[in-house]
Design an enzyme around this catalytic site. Structure first.
Site, PDB file in Angstrom:
ATOM      1  N   GLY A   1     -24.296 -20.498  23.903  1.00 44.75           N
ATOM      2  CA  GLY A   1     -24.576 -20.329  25.337  1.00 44.75           C
ATOM      3  C   GLY A   1     -24.908 -18.864  25.597  1.00 44.75           C
TER       4      GLY A   1
ATOM      5  N   LYS B   1     -11.349 -27.340  32.712  1.00 42.08           N
ATOM      6  CA  LYS B   1     -10.867 -26.021  32.279  1.00 42.08           C
ATOM      7  C   LYS B   1      -9.437 -26.126  31.722  1.00 42.08           C
ATOM      8  CE  LYS B   1     -14.532 -23.529  33.161  1.00 42.08           C
ATOM      9  NZ  LYS B   1     -15.381 -23.133  32.033  1.00 42.08           N
TER      10      LYS B   1
ATOM     11  N   TYR C   1     -12.591 -26.565  43.061  1.00 42.92           N
ATOM     12  CA  TYR C   1     -12.799 -25.992  41.730  1.00 42.92           C
ATOM     13  C   TYR C   1     -11.581 -26.201  40.829  1.00 42.92           C
ATOM     14  CZ  TYR C   1     -14.591 -23.216  37.974  1.00 42.92           C
ATOM     15  OH  TYR C   1     -15.032 -22.848  36.727  1.00 42.92           O
TER      16      TYR C   1
ATOM     17  N   THR D   1     -24.413 -16.637  38.884  1.00 44.66           N
ATOM     18  CA  THR D   1     -25.125 -17.085  37.682  1.00 44.66           C
ATOM     19  C   THR D   1     -25.801 -18.407  38.053  1.00 44.66           C
ATOM     20  OG1 THR D   1     -23.340 -18.444  36.774  1.00 44.66           O
ATOM     21  CG2 THR D   1     -23.342 -16.124  36.118  1.00 44.66           C
TER      22      THR D   1
ATOM     23  N   THR E   1     -27.982 -16.454  29.092  1.00 43.85           N
ATOM     24  CA  THR E   1     -27.836 -15.997  30.489  1.00 43.85           C
ATOM     25  C   THR E   1     -26.350 -15.726  30.759  1.00 43.85           C
ATOM     26  OG1 THR E   1     -27.646 -18.288  31.230  1.00 43.85           O
ATOM     27  CG2 THR E   1     -29.825 -17.313  31.422  1.00 43.85           C
ATOM     28  N   GLY E   2     -26.064 -15.152  31.917  1.00 42.82           N
ATOM     29  CA  GLY E   2     -24.684 -15.030  32.415  1.00 42.82           C
ATOM     30  C   GLY E   2     -23.731 -14.353  31.443  1.00 42.82           C
TER      31      GLY E   2
HETATM   32  P1  NAD Z   1     -24.951 -19.722  32.724  1.00 44.01           P
HETATM   33  O1  NAD Z   1     -25.564 -20.901  33.371  1.00 44.01           O
HETATM   34  O2  NAD Z   1     -25.475 -18.364  33.094  1.00 44.01           O
HETATM   35  O3  NAD Z   1     -25.093 -19.836  31.106  1.00 44.01           O
HETATM   36  C1  NAD Z   1     -24.942 -21.013  30.421  1.00 44.01           C
HETATM   37  C2  NAD Z   1     -25.465 -20.884  29.001  1.00 44.01           C
HETATM   38  O4  NAD Z   1     -25.248 -22.154  28.353  1.00 44.01           O
HETATM   39  C3  NAD Z   1     -26.966 -20.597  28.880  1.00 44.01           C
HETATM   40  O5  NAD Z   1     -27.200 -19.695  27.811  1.00 44.01           O
HETATM   41  C4  NAD Z   1     -27.559 -21.966  28.524  1.00 44.01           C
HETATM   42  O6  NAD Z   1     -28.758 -21.885  27.761  1.00 44.01           O
HETATM   43  C5  NAD Z   1     -26.430 -22.525  27.668  1.00 44.01           C
HETATM   44  N1  NAD Z   1     -26.477 -23.978  27.532  1.00 44.01           N
HETATM   45  C6  NAD Z   1     -26.402 -24.928  28.500  1.00 44.01           C
HETATM   46  N2  NAD Z   1     -26.464 -26.167  27.943  1.00 44.01           N
HETATM   47  C7  NAD Z   1     -26.573 -25.981  26.596  1.00 44.01           C
HETATM   48  C8  NAD Z   1     -26.698 -26.843  25.492  1.00 44.01           C
HETATM   49  N3  NAD Z   1     -26.679 -28.169  25.621  1.00 44.01           N
HETATM   50  N4  NAD Z   1     -26.851 -26.288  24.266  1.00 44.01           N
HETATM   51  C9  NAD Z   1     -26.866 -24.945  24.089  1.00 44.01           C
HETATM   52  N5  NAD Z   1     -26.732 -24.064  25.103  1.00 44.01           N
HETATM   53  C10 NAD Z   1     -26.590 -24.594  26.334  1.00 44.01           C
HETATM   54  O7  NAD Z   1     -23.388 -19.851  32.942  1.00 44.01           O
HETATM   55  P2  NAD Z   1     -22.190 -18.823  33.135  1.00 44.01           P
HETATM   56  O8  NAD Z   1     -21.868 -18.763  34.575  1.00 44.01           O
HETATM   57  O9  NAD Z   1     -22.405 -17.580  32.350  1.00 44.01           O
HETATM   58  O10 NAD Z   1     -21.002 -19.682  32.479  1.00 44.01           O
HETATM   59  C11 NAD Z   1     -20.535 -19.492  31.160  1.00 44.01           C
HETATM   60  C12 NAD Z   1     -19.048 -19.786  31.135  1.00 44.01           C
HETATM   61  O11 NAD Z   1     -18.375 -18.842  31.979  1.00 44.01           O
HETATM   62  C13 NAD Z   1     -18.679 -21.182  31.662  1.00 44.01           C
HETATM   63  O12 NAD Z   1     -17.595 -21.686  30.910  1.00 44.01           O
HETATM   64  C14 NAD Z   1     -18.218 -20.875  33.085  1.00 44.01           C
HETATM   65  O13 NAD Z   1     -17.323 -21.845  33.599  1.00 44.01           O
HETATM   66  C15 NAD Z   1     -17.526 -19.538  32.874  1.00 44.01           C
HETATM   67  N6  NAD Z   1     -17.299 -18.739  34.086  1.00 44.01           N
HETATM   68  C16 NAD Z   1     -18.288 -18.519  34.984  1.00 44.01           C
HETATM   69  C17 NAD Z   1     -18.016 -17.793  36.148  1.00 44.01           C
HETATM   70  C18 NAD Z   1     -19.077 -17.534  37.189  1.00 44.01           C
HETATM   71  O14 NAD Z   1     -18.736 -17.171  38.314  1.00 44.01           O
HETATM   72  N7  NAD Z   1     -20.327 -17.661  36.876  1.00 44.01           N
HETATM   73  C19 NAD Z   1     -16.737 -17.260  36.359  1.00 44.01           C
HETATM   74  C20 NAD Z   1     -15.763 -17.455  35.386  1.00 44.01           C
HETATM   75  C21 NAD Z   1     -16.052 -18.201  34.255  1.00 44.01           C
END
Ligand code: NAD
Length: 397
Positions: A47, A243, A234, A274, A50-51
């Site tokens: 993953g 989670k 959430y 994100t 992004t993000g």
């Molecule tokens: P995001 O959407 O920016 O990134 C998701 C990533 O997953 C991308 O690189 C995408 O290509 C990849 N992905 C999706 N489906 C896939 C698949 N089938 N195979 C391979 N790659 C795949 O998301 P994010 O917000 O960075 O979230 C990442 C983690 O962080 C998650 O567990 C999320 O719950 C957690 N998180 C997010 C936040 C927030 O506010 N954004 C806060 C705390 C925790």
């Protein structure tokens, strides 16, 4: 061609290659301005485009000097259709990593599948030998189970009762009430199957079985807790159940890897703009209020600042001890959850309406960051100029 944003609800269907590259380079520059980290040598980020995953990869490469493999699900450009933002981000990352003399490779495909796991293991064997950090940062609406073939869909719903709260359309600024009906048992099961820990466990098992994880390896996945106002949708809703499953998986992995001196953690990160978080009702309005308070307080962080702090202060600090809370979780959401920050956000929350949303919250900042996720609204980019949408990823396997 001239590339402009095209939005459909909370997604943007176009991305700008030069803007995305600029956003990645800004993160690289931030990390290079900070002290180096005596951290991992060979890192797998699942993953990674992004993000939080992308930021973890940038910190690994540019603060710790590690070689990286990124696995992600993104699309190349096709005819007049642009590539996805993660594609352009990864192309820019790989170019910068190569210029800095670090190895980096990309695998584009479904991380949930056995094929992609096998392909990744083959790549580790041929190029890096082994891995000492696995970052699991997948956020997806769907997962097809590699053994049963069942396809699960995740939903963001409360459990046990209807949830009503304020929400914002971040394009128009309209603050309205969102009402979400409770999830069924089957929706809970499916959300856990997509966003819980099963796939993380499968990755670690297969990497261990293949002998490509070093003894003493670390793995980390990401979670969120957040404030009372979002709990029903959430943390105590479907995604919170997933989670919980992820956190239980961390405990199991900790025992499993601990036998060879390894470690497994869940890091609870801050709420940030994100592609995934913009899809959750209520959360964009909460983030807008939070940004306002944390920016004024001087404690605001983005993905890259969060991930630099996770690596430098928690996972790879000089003491060798990783600070965790009473449930064993790393908390880099600590600044977000400070009582004085939350009290201020709660006060704003009670007052927010369509009429005052730009004044009382940082909705303008939210909207700008949303477009920046896709390479738009980025300083130094001429959006009227022709851009080449066909960008290759240097080390795509
Ligand atoms: P995001 O959407 O920016 O990134 C998701 C990533 O997953 C991308 O690189 C995408 O290509 C990849 N992905 C999706 N489906 C896939 C698949 N089938 N195979 C391979 N790659 C795949 O998301 P994010 O917000 O960075 O979230 C990442 C983690 O962080 C998650 O567990 C999320 O719950 C957690 N998180 C997010 C936040 C927030 O506010 N954004 C806060 C705390 C925790």
């Amino acid at each position: 061609m001239i590339i402009q944003p095209k939005t459909r609800g909370f997604i943007c269907t176009t991305a700008h290659p030069e803007g995305c590259a600029q956003q990645v380079l800004r993160q690289v520059e931030y990390v290079k301005s900070k002290p180096a980290i005596a951290g991992p040598r060979n890192v797998l980020v699942i993953g990674a485009s992004t993000g939080y995953g992308l930021a973890s990869r940038i910190v690994s490469s540019f603060a710790a000097g590690a070689n990286t493999i990124g696995v992600y699900f993104d699309k190349a450009a096709e005819g007049a259709r642009t590539a996805s933002a993660g594609w352009y981000n990864s192309a820019a990352f790989e170019k910068a990593a190569a210029e800095a003399g670090r190895k980096s490779y990309s695998i584009v495909g479904d991380a949930f599948s056995d094929e992609i796991k096998t392909q990744t293991i083959d790549l580790i064997r041929s190029e890096l030998g082994s891995i000492d950090l696995v970052v699991y940062s997948v956020a997806s609406p769907r997962r097809t189970h590699p053994k049963t073939g069942e396809t699960f869909a995740s939903v963001i719903k409360p459990i046990g009762g209807t949830y009503t709260n304020k929400t914002v359309n971040f394009h128009s600024g309209d603050v309205t009430e969102a009402t979400i009906e409770p999830a069924t048992e089957d929706e809970i099961r499916q959300t856990i199957a997509v966003m819980g820990g099963e796939d993380w466990q499968m990755w670690i098992d297969q990497l261990e079985e293949a002998g490509v994880l070093v003894d003493g390896a670390t793995t980390v996945a990401y979670s969120y807790i957040g404030p009372e106002i979002t709990h029903a949708v959430y943390r105590e809703g479907t995604i919170g159940y997933a989670k919980n499953d992820l956190e239980a998986t961390a405990k199991r992995l900790s025992e499993q890897l601990g036998k060879k001196g390894g470690r497994a953690f869940v890091s609870v990160n801050k709420a940030l703009v994100t592609q995934s978080s913009s899809a959750i009702p209520v959360v964009p309005l909460y983030i807008s209020a939070l940004y306002k308070v944390m920016k004024e307080n001087g404690t605001h962080e983005g993905c890259i600042e969060q991930m630099y702090r996770l690596f430098s202060d928690r996972l790879y600090n000089a003491s060798g001890e990783t600070l965790v809370d009473d449930r064993g979780l790393i908390r880099v959401d600590d600044w977000e959850m400070r009582p004085e920050i939350q009290a201020e956000v709660a006060k704003l929350w009670s007052e927010l309406t369509t009429e005052n949303v730009y004044e009382l919250s940082d909705l303008a900042g939210y909207r700008k960051e949303f477009f920046q996720l896709f390479g738009f609204e980025t300083d130094g980019i001429d959006y009227e100029a022709d851009a080449n949408q066909d960008v290759p990823i240097p080390n795509l396997r």
